[in-house]
Design a protein around this motif. Structure first.
Motif, PDB file in Angstrom:
ATOM      1  N   ALA A 258       0.955  -1.071  -0.038  1.00  0.00           N
ATOM      2  CA  ALA A 258       0.109   0.040  -0.091  1.00  0.00           C
ATOM      3  C   ALA A 258       0.884   1.404   0.133  1.00  0.00           C
ATOM      4  CB  ALA A 258      -1.126   0.061   1.262  1.00  0.00           C
ATOM      5  N   VAL A 259       2.013   1.065   0.651  1.00  0.00           N
ATOM      6  CA  VAL A 259       2.985   2.310   0.546  1.00  0.00           C
ATOM      7  C   VAL A 259       3.342   2.527  -0.539  1.00  0.00           C
ATOM      8  CG1 VAL A 259       5.281   3.127   1.477  1.00  0.00           C
ATOM      9  CG2 VAL A 259       3.720   2.022   3.109  1.00  0.00           C
ATOM     10  N   LEU A 260       3.740   1.385  -1.363  1.00  0.00           N
ATOM     11  CA  LEU A 260       4.355   1.397  -2.857  1.00  0.00           C
ATOM     12  C   LEU A 260       3.155   2.163  -3.796  1.00  0.00           C
ATOM     13  CD1 LEU A 260       6.364   1.282  -4.798  1.00  0.00           C
ATOM     14  CD2 LEU A 260       5.868  -1.408  -5.070  1.00  0.00           C
ATOM     15  N   ALA A 261       1.946   1.816  -3.584  1.00  0.00           N
ATOM     16  CA  ALA A 261       0.872   2.166  -4.260  1.00  0.00           C
ATOM     17  C   ALA A 261       0.459   3.838  -4.172  1.00  0.00           C
ATOM     18  CB  ALA A 261      -0.481   1.364  -3.967  1.00  0.00           C
ATOM     19  N   ALA A 262       0.876   4.144  -2.823  1.00  0.00           N
ATOM     20  CA  ALA A 262       0.562   5.494  -2.732  1.00  0.00           C
ATOM     21  C   ALA A 262       1.488   6.332  -3.152  1.00  0.00           C
ATOM     22  CB  ALA A 262       0.509   5.762  -1.008  1.00  0.00           C
ATOM     23  N   ILE A 263       2.949   5.802  -3.108  1.00  0.00           N
ATOM     24  CA  ILE A 263       3.957   6.447  -3.540  1.00  0.00           C
ATOM     25  C   ILE A 263       3.714   6.555  -4.894  1.00  0.00           C
ATOM     26  CG2 ILE A 263       6.274   6.575  -3.927  1.00  0.00           C
ATOM     27  CD1 ILE A 263       6.618   5.558  -0.970  1.00  0.00           C
ATOM     28  N   GLY A 264       3.456   5.616  -5.946  1.00  0.00           N
ATOM     29  CA  GLY A 264       3.346   5.481  -7.161  1.00  0.00           C
ATOM     30  C   GLY A 264       2.190   6.721  -7.690  1.00  0.00           C
ATOM     31  N   PHE A 265       1.122   6.704  -6.839  1.00  0.00           N
ATOM     32  CA  PHE A 265       0.025   7.643  -7.203  1.00  0.00           C
ATOM     33  C   PHE A 265       0.471   9.106  -7.017  1.00  0.00           C
ATOM     34  CE2 PHE A 265      -3.294  10.506  -5.891  1.00  0.00           C
ATOM     35  CZ  PHE A 265      -4.310  10.614  -6.828  1.00  0.00           C
ATOM     36  N   ILE A 266       1.339   9.414  -5.936  1.00  0.00           N
ATOM     37  CA  ILE A 266       1.551  10.769  -5.532  1.00  0.00           C
ATOM     38  C   ILE A 266       2.789  11.229  -6.673  1.00  0.00           C
ATOM     39  CG2 ILE A 266       2.862  12.181  -4.054  1.00  0.00           C
ATOM     40  CD1 ILE A 266       1.917  10.393  -1.413  1.00  0.00           C
ATOM     41  N   THR A 267       3.610  10.422  -7.006  1.00  0.00           N
ATOM     42  CA  THR A 267       4.681  10.774  -7.756  1.00  0.00           C
ATOM     43  C   THR A 267       4.127  11.014  -9.271  1.00  0.00           C
ATOM     44  OG1 THR A 267       5.287   8.315  -8.028  1.00  0.00           O
ATOM     45  CG2 THR A 267       6.698   9.881  -6.676  1.00  0.00           C
ATOM     46  N   ALA A 268       3.152  10.238  -9.612  1.00  0.00           N
ATOM     47  CA  ALA A 268       2.501  10.452 -11.049  1.00  0.00           C
ATOM     48  C   ALA A 268       1.750  11.626 -11.106  1.00  0.00           C
ATOM     49  CB  ALA A 268       1.900   9.071 -11.330  1.00  0.00           C
ATOM     50  N   PHE A 269       1.260  11.901 -10.094  1.00  0.00           N
ATOM     51  CA  PHE A 269       0.274  13.184  -9.936  1.00  0.00           C
ATOM     52  C   PHE A 269       1.096  14.285 -10.000  1.00  0.00           C
ATOM     53  CE2 PHE A 269      -2.512  15.909  -7.314  1.00  0.00           C
ATOM     54  CZ  PHE A 269      -3.287  16.333  -8.473  1.00  0.00           C
ATOM     55  N   ALA A 270       2.176  14.281  -9.369  1.00  0.00           N
ATOM     56  CA  ALA A 270       3.207  15.264  -9.135  1.00  0.00           C
ATOM     57  C   ALA A 270       3.712  15.513 -10.715  1.00  0.00           C
ATOM     58  CB  ALA A 270       4.173  15.195  -8.295  1.00  0.00           C
ATOM     59  N   ARG A 271       4.061  14.619 -11.495  1.00  0.00           N
ATOM     60  CA  ARG A 271       4.534  14.791 -12.902  1.00  0.00           C
ATOM     61  C   ARG A 271       3.358  15.581 -13.797  1.00  0.00           C
ATOM     62  NH1 ARG A 271       8.440  16.064 -15.388  1.00  0.00           N
ATOM     63  NH2 ARG A 271       8.138  15.472 -17.819  1.00  0.00           N
ATOM     64  N   HIS A 272       2.262  15.497 -13.125  1.00  0.00           N
ATOM     65  CA  HIS A 272       1.177  15.982 -14.205  1.00  0.00           C
ATOM     66  C   HIS A 272       1.157  17.442 -13.966  1.00  0.00           C
ATOM     67  CE1 HIS A 272      -2.510  16.173 -16.043  1.00  0.00           C
ATOM     68  NE2 HIS A 272      -3.317  17.077 -15.368  1.00  0.00           N
ATOM     69  N   PHE A 273       1.867  17.868 -12.980  1.00  0.00           N
ATOM     70  CA  PHE A 273       1.979  19.539 -12.689  1.00  0.00           C
ATOM     71  C   PHE A 273       3.020  19.934 -13.717  1.00  0.00           C
ATOM     72  CE2 PHE A 273       4.952  22.657 -11.207  1.00  0.00           C
ATOM     73  CZ  PHE A 273       3.993  23.777 -11.063  1.00  0.00           C
ATOM     74  N   PHE A 274       4.058  19.337 -14.090  1.00  0.00           N
ATOM     75  CA  PHE A 274       4.907  19.549 -14.934  1.00  0.00           C
ATOM     76  C   PHE A 274       4.641  19.502 -16.318  1.00  0.00           C
ATOM     77  CE2 PHE A 274       7.252  18.669 -11.304  1.00  0.00           C
ATOM     78  CZ  PHE A 274       8.143  19.765 -10.921  1.00  0.00           C
ATOM     79  N   ASN A 275       3.987  18.297 -16.641  1.00  0.00           N
ATOM     80  CA  ASN A 275       3.452  18.253 -18.014  1.00  0.00           C
ATOM     81  C   ASN A 275       2.333  19.291 -18.445  1.00  0.00           C
ATOM     82  OD1 ASN A 275       4.774  15.900 -18.323  1.00  0.00           O
ATOM     83  ND2 ASN A 275       3.089  14.266 -17.733  1.00  0.00           N
ATOM     84  N   LEU A 276       1.695  19.817 -17.439  1.00  0.00           N
ATOM     85  CA  LEU A 276       0.689  21.026 -17.420  1.00  0.00           C
ATOM     86  C   LEU A 276       1.525  22.213 -17.795  1.00  0.00           C
ATOM     87  CD1 LEU A 276      -2.503  20.104 -15.229  1.00  0.00           C
ATOM     88  CD2 LEU A 276      -2.372  19.840 -17.670  1.00  0.00           C
ATOM     89  N   ARG A 277       2.325  22.304 -16.917  1.00  0.00           N
ATOM     90  CA  ARG A 277       3.256  23.932 -16.960  1.00  0.00           C
ATOM     91  C   ARG A 277       3.871  23.784 -18.221  1.00  0.00           C
ATOM     92  NH1 ARG A 277       8.440  25.529 -15.253  1.00  0.00           N
ATOM     93  NH2 ARG A 277       8.270  27.712 -14.220  1.00  0.00           N
TER      94      ARG A 277
END
Length: 399
Positions: A258-277
């Protein structure tokens, strides 16, 4: 000598793997940035078939970059293909998987309390999972689901969460983490080999023949763009997994999957910021939410502090008992000259030859042995929960 040479093999392969990964992910980041920064060119460039252009400065020079809608009137003699960065990353990663986990220290991969596996059994499960998930992904991306980006992402995330959970049921935490990373890396390389490169070859073939790309070529190109986007969002999670083996608080957690799943979601979501930027859209709320989720994860994972009111009720543990416990379960690896055949030097440089040295490393020992139960590796010494509790009580006494 065997362990010494094995360490050098692991170091060289790991070094090459990191270099290849940096080259591949760096190229991926750059081309996504490039696509998102292309601007509409002047008319004279449009007449040459140029779809977008940009200007940049780097290394003491000014660069003009242009992207053609299809291709130039005449194909260049030398056309650079970006593929071996991906292929070499996978090849070196698989070599590292075999060298360190399958044929290296068995404690990194096999936990007999979960499943008593032979080397052949571990390889079969690991390689079978890589191949199986890749085939499922290929079926999905060739299906109508690929037209709905959000739905596809949700399904892919659910699949990876299931894989993470399943790996933790059969492998030790560290081995489970690295296999999820291998699954993600295999998907990314398959995207290059099975989608992106074939689409590029089809496009080049049409240009060389002087014909407009047909519907099949266009479909391949659209899927290649989608595959590239997927790879872009998977880069941060896979980089995190690459470095996670240094932090047993992650994979040694009781709910490591579950820790790995949470980190996967958080990091992919953070990447979305840079793609939009890169597209001129700035949404700092994405980074704020990512930071809040990270802090929430840190809080949720924090080990419970012992209740001071109950400390008086805990029987005092004698030094002699702890000395025997450490000698039995720790000193084969954590000694000046480890007796364990897999180590030439004590892991993390931690030597536990005396009680004074044990006190010096009390926090690390408590975290690895008592809180997460990661040590001893694979519990090959058979330490019991009662012994862990005794060690934890002594370490608290030593504070």
């Amino acid at each position: 000598m065997h362990a010494y040479l094995a360490d050098w093999l692991s170091l060289i392969v790991r070094w090459f793997h990191v270099i290849a990964g940096v080259a591949w992910i760096g190229a991926s980041f750059y081309f996504v940035w490039l696509d998102n920064h292309l601007r509409e060119p002047p008319d004279w460039k449009k007449q040459k078939g140029i779809k977008g252009d940009l200007w940049a400065i780097h290394g003491g020079g000014i660069y003009e970059v242009a992207k053609y809608r299809l291709g130039p009137e005449e194909m260049p003699h030398k056309l650079h293909w970006f593929k071996w960065e991906a292929y070499s990353t996978l090849i070196s990663g698989l070599a590292l998987l075999f060298a360190v986990y399958y044929f290296g220290n068995p404690g990194y991969l096999i936990d007999s309390s979960k499943l008593a596996l032979s080397t052949g059994g571990a390889i079969a499960i690991g390689m079978g999972t890589l191949a199986g998930v890749m085939l499922v992904y290929e079926a999905l991306i060739r299906s109508p689901l690929s037209r709905n980006g959000l739905a596809f992402g949700a399904v892919l995330f659910a699949i990876l969460v299931i894989v993470s959970w399943a790996m933790f049921q059969v492998f030790a935490g560290r081995g489970a983490f690295i296999h999820v990373g291998a699954v993600v890396g295999t998907i990314m390389v398959a995207n290059v080999f099975l989608g992106i490169i074939p689409a590029q070859r089809a496009l080049v073939g049409a240009i060389e023949k002087g014909v407009e790309p047909d519907a099949q070529v266009v479909l391949l190109a659209e899927r290649a763009k989608l595959r590239s986007t997927h790879n872009n969002y998977l880069t941060l999670p896979v980089i995190f997994i690459m470095i996670s083996n240094h932090y047993p608080m992650l994979y040694g957690h009781a709910h490591g999957w579950a820790v790995l799943a949470a980190i996967g979601f958080i990091t992919a979501f953070a990447r979305h910021f840079f793609n939009l930027r890169h597209q001129g859209i700035t949404r700092p709320s994405i980074l704020v939410v990512s930071a809040i989720l990270t802090l929430a994860l840190i809080w949720a994972m924090a080990p419970a502090r012992p209740d001071p009111s109950q400390a008086e009720n805990v029987a005092r543990v004698d030094d002699e008992v702890v000395a025997i416990l450490v000698e039995t379960h720790c000193q084969a690896c954590h000694a000046d000259k480890p007796a364990h055949p897999a180590f030439q030097a004590p892991p993390a440089g931690i030597v536990l030859g005396t009680l004074e040295q044990l006190r010096e490393h009390a926090d690390q020992v408590y975290q690895a042995t008592v809180a997460t139960e990661y040590m001893p590796l694979g519990n090959t010494t058979g330490i019991t929960r009662e012994e862990r509790d005794m060690l934890g009580a002594w370490l608290r006494q030593a504070e």
